[in-house]
Scaffold this active site. Structure first.
Site, mmCIF file in Angstrom:
data_model
loop_
_atom_site.group_PDB
_atom_site.id
_atom_site.type_symbol
_atom_site.label_atom_id
_atom_site.label_comp_id
_atom_site.label_asym_id
_atom_site.label_seq_id
_atom_site.Cartn_x
_atom_site.Cartn_y
_atom_site.Cartn_z
ATOM 1 N N ASP A 1 0.844 -1.193 0.000
ATOM 2 C CA ASP A 1 0.000 0.000 0.000
ATOM 3 C C ASP A 1 0.878 1.240 0.000
ATOM 4 O O ASP A 1 2.082 1.161 0.273
ATOM 5 C CB ASP A 1 -0.907 -0.017 1.240
ATOM 6 N N ASP B 1 3.380 1.468 -4.633
ATOM 7 C CA ASP B 1 2.473 2.234 -5.480
ATOM 8 C C ASP B 1 2.188 1.362 -6.701
ATOM 9 O O ASP B 1 3.067 1.157 -7.540
ATOM 10 C CB ASP B 1 3.114 3.555 -5.896
ATOM 11 N N VAL B 2 0.975 0.840 -6.809
ATOM 12 C CA VAL B 2 0.673 -0.128 -7.866
ATOM 13 C C VAL B 2 0.661 0.508 -9.249
ATOM 14 O O VAL B 2 0.556 -0.205 -10.254
ATOM 15 C CB VAL B 2 -0.661 -0.854 -7.607
ATOM 16 N N ASN C 1 -6.032 -5.871 -5.414
ATOM 17 C CA ASN C 1 -7.195 -5.211 -4.839
ATOM 18 C C ASN C 1 -7.162 -3.688 -4.961
ATOM 19 O O ASN C 1 -8.210 -3.052 -4.996
ATOM 20 C CB ASN C 1 -7.321 -5.598 -3.362
ATOM 21 N N TYR D 1 -14.668 4.060 -14.654
ATOM 22 C CA TYR D 1 -14.565 3.036 -13.606
ATOM 23 C C TYR D 1 -15.109 1.703 -14.102
ATOM 24 O O TYR D 1 -14.465 0.658 -13.948
ATOM 25 C CB TYR D 1 -15.332 3.498 -12.369
ATOM 26 N N LYS E 1 -13.195 -1.964 -14.539
ATOM 27 C CA LYS E 1 -13.622 -3.151 -13.807
ATOM 28 C C LYS E 1 -14.065 -4.265 -14.748
ATOM 29 O O LYS E 1 -13.822 -5.447 -14.485
ATOM 30 C CB LYS E 1 -14.738 -2.778 -12.823
ATOM 31 N N THR F 1 -17.107 1.159 3.330
ATOM 32 C CA THR F 1 -15.668 1.398 3.377
ATOM 33 C C THR F 1 -15.398 2.893 3.518
ATOM 34 O O THR F 1 -16.272 3.724 3.262
ATOM 35 C CB THR F 1 -14.977 0.912 2.091
ATOM 36 N N LEU G 1 -13.829 4.685 1.448
ATOM 37 C CA LEU G 1 -14.037 5.289 0.142
ATOM 38 C C LEU G 1 -15.504 5.654 -0.064
ATOM 39 O O LEU G 1 -15.827 6.729 -0.588
ATOM 40 C CB LEU G 1 -13.577 4.336 -0.963
#
Length: 262
Positions: free
Chosen positions: A36, A62-63, A89, A154, A158, A189, A191
């Site tokens: 993360d 950092d993905v 994730n 988004y 996905k 969550t 978010l």
């Protein structure tokens, strides 16, 4: 202890759905590496897992940066000798945005954070997962299955995760590596509350999201964690290429307009 002596990486594991997955896997004996960018929150999650008797550690990742993901995978294997579960994730849902307001920068940033990171995490993990006959779990979304209004970028990212999951599952099946994804609807969550708190009545907004689900509420993060536990464990030994919808029945009473509130 269905995952005793196993090792997992959970990207975005510091909070939200990632935290729910990390704590659930750790509770079943898995050593969890939380990858993360939020060191403080990740540290709190690690402390909570350890206080409950589990094994966890944090690696700053950092993905969006390929070298970061590769380094996290290689450090995990060097330290623990194996990798059994790769949970891609990490992701983000932007505020409701019409196609007219969706800039190229926003669209590409969604693909990078949500989809390209899934490709990278899988690519770097696969050589090690072949050795352990491990598995990959991608956190997609119900929006990638049924669409979501005012969220084209988004939903595209996905849906891409769902397609990527299925294609990679076919490719890796002969090598004994399973690949699945989870498609949650609304989840309680940080978010979600970031979005709700931008509105005049956050509590009413949360109640609206609750009402989108026939079960009468949104999911808890640990409920998504239990879905991940199933896919990670031998209980799902004959499950691959599956998009597991965890939606409280939302798709049973689906109308596109209702998802504007998510």
């Amino acid at each position: 202890m269905r995952l005793a002596d196993k090792v997992a990486i959970v990207t975005g594991g510091a909070k939200g759905i990632g935290r729910g997955i990390a704590t659930t896997l750790a509770g079943e004996g898995c050593r969890v590496v939380i990858a993360d960018i939020d060191a403080d929150t990740a540290g709190q999650t690690v402390s909570e897992i350890e206080a409950a008797g589990g094994l966890a550690e944090f690696q700053a990742t950092d993905v969006r940066v390929p070298a970061d993901i590769e380094r996290t995978v290689e450090r995990t294997v060097a330290a623990h000798g194996r990798l059994d579960v790769m949970v891609n994730n990490a992701g983000w849902h932007p505020p409701a945005t019409s196609i007219d307001e969706t800039s190229l920068e926003l669209f590409e940033s969604q693909l990078t954070l949500n989809l390209t990171s899934t490709y990278l995490g899988s690519k770097f993990a696969v050589p090690h997962l072949r050795r352990t006959k491990g598995n990959i779990i991608n956190t997609a979304s119900l929006a990638g299955v049924v669409g979501q209004t005012l969220a084209a970028a988004y939903a595209a990212s996905k849906a891409g995760q769902v397609g990527f999951t299925k294609a990679l599952a076919v490719e890796l099946a002969p090598q004994g590596v399973r690949v699945n994804c989870i498609c949650p609807a609304g989840v309680d969550t940080p978010l979600l509350w970031e979005w709700a708190n931008t509105l005049d009545d956050p509590a009413a907004a949360a109640q609206t999201v609750d009402a989108l689900h026939p079960l009468g509420r949104m999911a808890r993060a640990e409920e998504i964690g239990r879905a991940a536990l199933f896919l990670a464990s031998e209980d799902a030994s004959f499950v691959t290429g599956h998009a597991l919808v965890v939606d409280g029945g939302a798709t049973l009473d689906y109308s596109p307009a209702q998802y504007a509130a998510e």
